[in-house]
Design a protein around this motif. Structure first.
Motif, PDB file in Angstrom:
ATOM      1  N   LEU A 499       0.769  -1.195  -0.053  1.00 51.96           N
ATOM      2  CA  LEU A 499      -0.134   0.005  -0.104  1.00 51.96           C
ATOM      3  C   LEU A 499       0.843   1.144   0.085  1.00 51.96           C
ATOM      4  O   LEU A 499       0.579   2.221  -0.628  1.00 51.96           O
ATOM      5  CB  LEU A 499      -0.877   0.098   1.065  1.00 51.96           C
ATOM      6  CG  LEU A 499      -2.127  -1.008   1.123  1.00 51.96           C
ATOM      7  CD1 LEU A 499      -2.860  -0.946   2.659  1.00 51.96           C
ATOM      8  CD2 LEU A 499      -3.059  -0.592   0.127  1.00 51.96           C
ATOM      9  N   SER A 500       1.961   1.276   0.726  1.00 51.48           N
ATOM     10  CA  SER A 500       2.821   2.615   0.762  1.00 51.48           C
ATOM     11  C   SER A 500       3.620   2.750  -0.479  1.00 51.48           C
ATOM     12  O   SER A 500       3.990   3.606  -0.634  1.00 51.48           O
ATOM     13  CB  SER A 500       3.725   2.255   2.121  1.00 51.48           C
ATOM     14  OG  SER A 500       4.457   1.333   2.065  1.00 51.48           O
ATOM     15  N   HIS A 501       3.692   1.574  -1.220  1.00 47.97           N
ATOM     16  CA  HIS A 501       4.500   1.754  -2.467  1.00 47.97           C
ATOM     17  C   HIS A 501       3.570   1.369  -3.855  1.00 47.97           C
ATOM     18  O   HIS A 501       4.211   1.062  -4.648  1.00 47.97           O
ATOM     19  CB  HIS A 501       5.743   0.859  -2.473  1.00 47.97           C
ATOM     20  CG  HIS A 501       6.788   1.001  -1.500  1.00 47.97           C
ATOM     21  ND1 HIS A 501       6.570   0.781  -0.086  1.00 47.97           N
ATOM     22  CD2 HIS A 501       8.058   1.660  -1.673  1.00 47.97           C
ATOM     23  CE1 HIS A 501       7.661   0.940   0.365  1.00 47.97           C
ATOM     24  NE2 HIS A 501       8.528   1.414  -0.293  1.00 47.97           N
ATOM     25  N   ALA A 502       2.495   1.982  -3.622  1.00 47.76           N
ATOM     26  CA  ALA A 502       1.425   1.668  -4.738  1.00 47.76           C
ATOM     27  C   ALA A 502       1.921   2.397  -6.069  1.00 47.76           C
ATOM     28  O   ALA A 502       1.595   1.508  -6.940  1.00 47.76           O
ATOM     29  CB  ALA A 502      -0.047   1.991  -4.248  1.00 47.76           C
ATOM     30  N   ALA A 503       2.400   3.774  -5.809  1.00 46.17           N
ATOM     31  CA  ALA A 503       2.686   4.614  -6.977  1.00 46.17           C
ATOM     32  C   ALA A 503       3.898   3.620  -7.800  1.00 46.17           C
ATOM     33  O   ALA A 503       3.635   3.547  -8.919  1.00 46.17           O
ATOM     34  CB  ALA A 503       3.338   5.836  -6.670  1.00 46.17           C
ATOM     35  N   LEU A 543      -1.760   9.384 -12.412  1.00 47.49           N
ATOM     36  CA  LEU A 543      -2.196   8.339 -11.247  1.00 47.49           C
ATOM     37  C   LEU A 543      -1.201   8.003 -10.261  1.00 47.49           C
ATOM     38  O   LEU A 543      -1.373   7.769  -9.161  1.00 47.49           O
ATOM     39  CB  LEU A 543      -2.546   7.068 -12.070  1.00 47.49           C
ATOM     40  CG  LEU A 543      -3.569   7.301 -13.350  1.00 47.49           C
ATOM     41  CD1 LEU A 543      -3.747   5.824 -13.819  1.00 47.49           C
ATOM     42  CD2 LEU A 543      -4.983   7.603 -12.567  1.00 47.49           C
ATOM     43  N   GLN A 544       0.025   8.072 -10.591  1.00 49.46           N
ATOM     44  CA  GLN A 544       1.173   7.854  -9.663  1.00 49.46           C
ATOM     45  C   GLN A 544       1.052   9.023  -8.576  1.00 49.46           C
ATOM     46  O   GLN A 544       1.416   8.782  -7.400  1.00 49.46           O
ATOM     47  CB  GLN A 544       2.535   7.603 -10.079  1.00 49.46           C
ATOM     48  CG  GLN A 544       2.852   6.452 -10.907  1.00 49.46           C
ATOM     49  CD  GLN A 544       4.003   6.247 -11.525  1.00 49.46           C
ATOM     50  OE1 GLN A 544       4.673   7.325 -11.947  1.00 49.46           O
ATOM     51  NE2 GLN A 544       4.518   5.231 -11.648  1.00 49.46           N
ATOM     52  N   HIS A 545       0.933  10.380  -8.955  1.00 48.94           N
ATOM     53  CA  HIS A 545       0.942  11.173  -8.144  1.00 48.94           C
ATOM     54  C   HIS A 545      -0.338  11.129  -6.975  1.00 48.94           C
ATOM     55  O   HIS A 545      -0.322  11.445  -5.863  1.00 48.94           O
ATOM     56  CB  HIS A 545       0.648  12.798  -8.844  1.00 48.94           C
ATOM     57  CG  HIS A 545       1.890  13.328  -9.442  1.00 48.94           C
ATOM     58  ND1 HIS A 545       3.061  12.842  -8.981  1.00 48.94           N
ATOM     59  CD2 HIS A 545       1.932  13.799 -10.493  1.00 48.94           C
ATOM     60  CE1 HIS A 545       3.991  13.314  -9.797  1.00 48.94           C
ATOM     61  NE2 HIS A 545       3.393  14.048 -10.793  1.00 48.94           N
ATOM     62  N   LEU A 546      -1.512  10.794  -7.458  1.00 44.72           N
ATOM     63  CA  LEU A 546      -2.696  10.513  -6.655  1.00 44.72           C
ATOM     64  C   LEU A 546      -2.250   9.191  -5.373  1.00 44.72           C
ATOM     65  O   LEU A 546      -2.506   9.409  -4.500  1.00 44.72           O
ATOM     66  CB  LEU A 546      -3.848  10.051  -7.602  1.00 44.72           C
ATOM     67  CG  LEU A 546      -4.293  11.008  -8.253  1.00 44.72           C
ATOM     68  CD1 LEU A 546      -5.415  10.580  -9.141  1.00 44.72           C
ATOM     69  CD2 LEU A 546      -4.928  12.339  -7.494  1.00 44.72           C
TER      70      LEU A 546
END
Length: 699
Positions: A499-503, A543-546
């Motif tokens: 979850l913390s590395h989702a981007a 999407l990565q920023h979100l």
């Protein structure tokens, strides 16, 4: 016609089962007021004994207490049946006792004359001993176990509920499984509470048995001498033996039911029935049986002892030890043969030319385990961790909005035996140790005492914890700890890191797959946007920023619509992200502040806000902020965020939209729990209350 249909419906098996219990209770109650012939008494006494034996056997073959959750009700019904039979037999003993020993039926005659030899004194002694065993030993012990179990189960409910919520949030179980586990926790508390109360039935039954015995003897003496002109000695002998038979035929089933109650409440674990557990745990060690046989054999050699009996028992223990040792050796040989057969034959490798097949791609997500953790991830052994990881990926896709890469699992002999390591694109991002067969008791901050175990810290959230044995699990629950097994520890840690590395997990391939998935429902919208107005890389960066700031991308339709609307004016991912966040503002605020209550936030003091706005206009990034001002701002923001967390509220900093991106990047590393939200992202229907000012005083 209608009457025949109603009768047919009433006679259906389901209706008969529903009517069975009320009819039986009414029948039992009618025994107390209606006279019964001796044959009917024999029938009901025999039924009572058979029911007691059946209940005890069911208790022995039950694997866990909740499998026999109806036991408190059965205890009440069987106690009521015994008391009703006592009343019915008392009536016939006093009415017809002068006619002979079989006046109250053959069962009472057998218990009163044959089992105690027709001796009044022996009958009274045997009856008294049975009552003492039932009342003082078995019932009291079972009641105490049920009372303590009910108390510990009730105290452990918050910890068990937290463990269920943790598994649900980690994706290890779904909502239906969580609901079932919560129901089981509630049923456990209800069951042991009911057993604590039901034990009073048996205790009251024993007291009633003693009083009924005395009343029957006195009543029989009065009836025999006054109404039937019997001699005092003859009346005492006749009615006392009949009363003793009546008491014994009731107390023996009561004793059996009490033993069943003790078996149910004293169970620990749910691996098998009582008989199998006793054999596996008591007679499994040949060394113990050999020493026992030796001690009994030495005692048998002492002069004056019954040597033959001791030697026979010692020989039996020696034989059991030898037989058990043979079984262990045979199992070891079979395991060794199976391992040798499964081992691949070593063949000399021929030298081959290097090829592109030798270039192995780096796994996006990798999990390496030490050799003691291999059973948790072995498909052949139905590894629990494999199932949990599958559930984790499914839960991630449902909550975040895209399917992450599969987790590649392999063993690594360079790690410690109980260690594991989690890697993202070949780089370690987390690790720890787990102990199969043991449980991690995590201190959530409000436990009532320490535990005996290996002190450690929870690898996912860095909370103090202990590795404990299975026997301490209930104690840890009762003290308020959250108790999880080894596979759950690893899965929860993996879920937290994912979850913390989702981007970083959202690559080009995942972005394309996500767009293709949306295109199935809205093909025209996607066709106009990608690649017509925006490139795939720009969409990926938005999407990565979100994801970097903890915003899920499940509402892809809204995201695509916002990108399509603003793409003609800008291609800047940061600017597009700000527009998307404004559209998703309701969902962002809702995730931080559920419900429709007020939004309690941290805000910037107006002077500080003006300085930062000027710095943005001049330099365009955080490099224009004076270092002293930056340090003071970091310190005050961290203190304000900590105060919000101490009050049980999420730390949220509310800023103008032009400062949101700058402050989010600037504060993220120092205050990772802080969420930076723009004014324009808060819906107009929500009330804002500023609790703390950064750069000023609290309001």
């Amino acid at each position: 016609m209608n009457d025949s249909l109603n009768l047919r419906a009433l006679a259906s098996p389901e209706n008969l089962r529903m009517l069975g219990a009320p009819i039986f209770i009414i029948l039992v109650l009618s025994m107390m007021v209606l006279p019964l012939p001796p044959f009917a008494l024999d029938l009901f006494f025999t039924f009572n004994i058979s029911m007691a034996v059946m209940v005890m056997l069911v208790a022995m073959y039950t694997k866990k207490p909740l499998d026999f959750s109806v036991f408190p009700t059965v205890l009440l019904v069987t106690t009521l049946l015994r008391l009703a039979l006592n009343v019915a037999s008392t009536r016939i003993v006093l009415l017809e006792g002068h006619t002979g020993p079989d006046a109250a039926g053959k069962v009472i005659e057998a218990f009163g004359y044959f089992l105690v030899g027709g001796n009044t004194a022996i009958g009274l002694v045997v009856f008294g001993i049975l009552v003492l065993i039932n009342f003082v030993v078995i019932t009291k012990g079972a009641g105490r176990i049920a009372e303590v179990s009910a108390r510990f189960t009730l105290d452990a409910m918050p910890g068990k509920q937290m463990a269920i919520d943790a598994d649900l949030n980690a994706g290890l179980i779904d909502e239906e499984q969580a609901k079932q586990r919560r129901k089981e926790v509630s049923q456990q508390s209800d069951f042991f509470g009911a057993m604590d109360g039901a034990s009073k039935f048996v205790r009251g039954d024993a007291i009633a048995g003693i009083l009924i015995l005395l009343i029957n003897i006195i009543g029989g003496l009065f009836v025999g001498t006054m109404q039937h002109q019997m001699e005092v000695g003859q009346a005492v002998e006749t009615y006392t033996l009949l009363t003793i038979g009546d008491g014994l035929v009731a107390q023996i089933p009561a004793l059996i039911i009490s033993v069943a109650a003790g078996l149910v409440v004293s169970r620990v674990g749910d691996e098998g029935d009582v008989g199998g557990l006793v054999i596996n745990q008591v007679f499994s060690n040949p060394q113990v049986m050999t020493l026992t046989g030796g001690i009994i054999g030495v005692l048998g050699l002492i002069p004056g002892m019954p040597n033959l009996v001791f030697i026979l028992i010692a020989g039996a223990f020696f034989f059991l030890a030898w037989h058990r040792r043979q079984i262990i050796e045979r199992d070891s040989e079979q395991a060794a043969e199976a391992g040798a057969a499964a081992a691949p034959q070593a063949t000399p490798a021929e030298a081959q030319e290097a090829s592109w097949n030798d270039v192995q791609p780096v796994d996006v997500l990798g999990l390496e385990v030490g050799y003691r953790l291999i059973p948790l991830v072995d498909k052949g052994q139905d590894g629990e961790l494999l199932r949990r990881i599958r559930g984790l990926r499914k839960k991630f896709a449902q909550d975040v909005g895209f399917l992450p890469a599969s987790v590649h699992i392999r063993d690594n002999l360079e790690l410690k035996p109980n260690a594991y390591r989690i890697a993202l694109k070949g780089v370690e991002i987390g690790g720890g140790e787990a102990w199969p067969g043991q449980y991690l008791a995590i201190n959530p901050g409000r436990v009532s005492g320490p535990l005996q175990g290996r002190e450690t810290r929870d690898p996912a959230f860095d909370l103090p914890a202990y590795w404990i044995d299975a026997a301490q699990r209930e104690q840890a629950h009762a003290l308020g700890y959250t108790v999880v097994d080894a596979s759950t520890v690893i899965a929860t840690h993996l879920n937290h890191l994912v979850l913390s590395h989702a981007a970083e997990l959202l690559g080009r391939q995942e972005t394309q797959q996500l767009i293709d998935h949306i295109a199935k429902e809205s093909p025209k919208l996607i066709e106009d946007l990608v690649p017509g107005q925006l490139s795939l890389s720009v969409v990926q960066r938005v999407l990565q920023h979100l994801l970097d700031e903890g915003v899920n991308i499940r509402d892809m339709r809204s995201i695509i619509e916002v990108l399509a609307e603003h793409a003609p004016r800008t291609q800047d991912p940061v600017e597009l992200t700000a527009r998307v966040r404004e559209t998703l503002g309701r969902a962002i605020v809702q995730s931080l502040f559920p419900g429709n209550g007020e939004v309690q936030v941290i805000a910037l003091e107006p002077t500080l806000e003006r300085i930062l706005t000027q710095a943005m206009s001049a330099g365009g990034d955080g490099g224009a902020i004076e270092p002293g001002l930056a340090d003071a701002m970091l310190r005050q923001t961290a203190e304000a965020a900590q105060r919000m967390e101490d009050m049980g509220m999420p730390p949220v900093l509310l800023v103008p939209p032009q400062l949101r991106w700058l402050l989010s990047r600037f504060l993220r590393r120092s205050v990772p729990s802080l969420k930076v939200v723009a004014n324009t992202e808060v819906p107009e229907s929500r009330t804002i209350r500023v609790t703390t000012m950064v750069g000023g005083a609290a309001t």
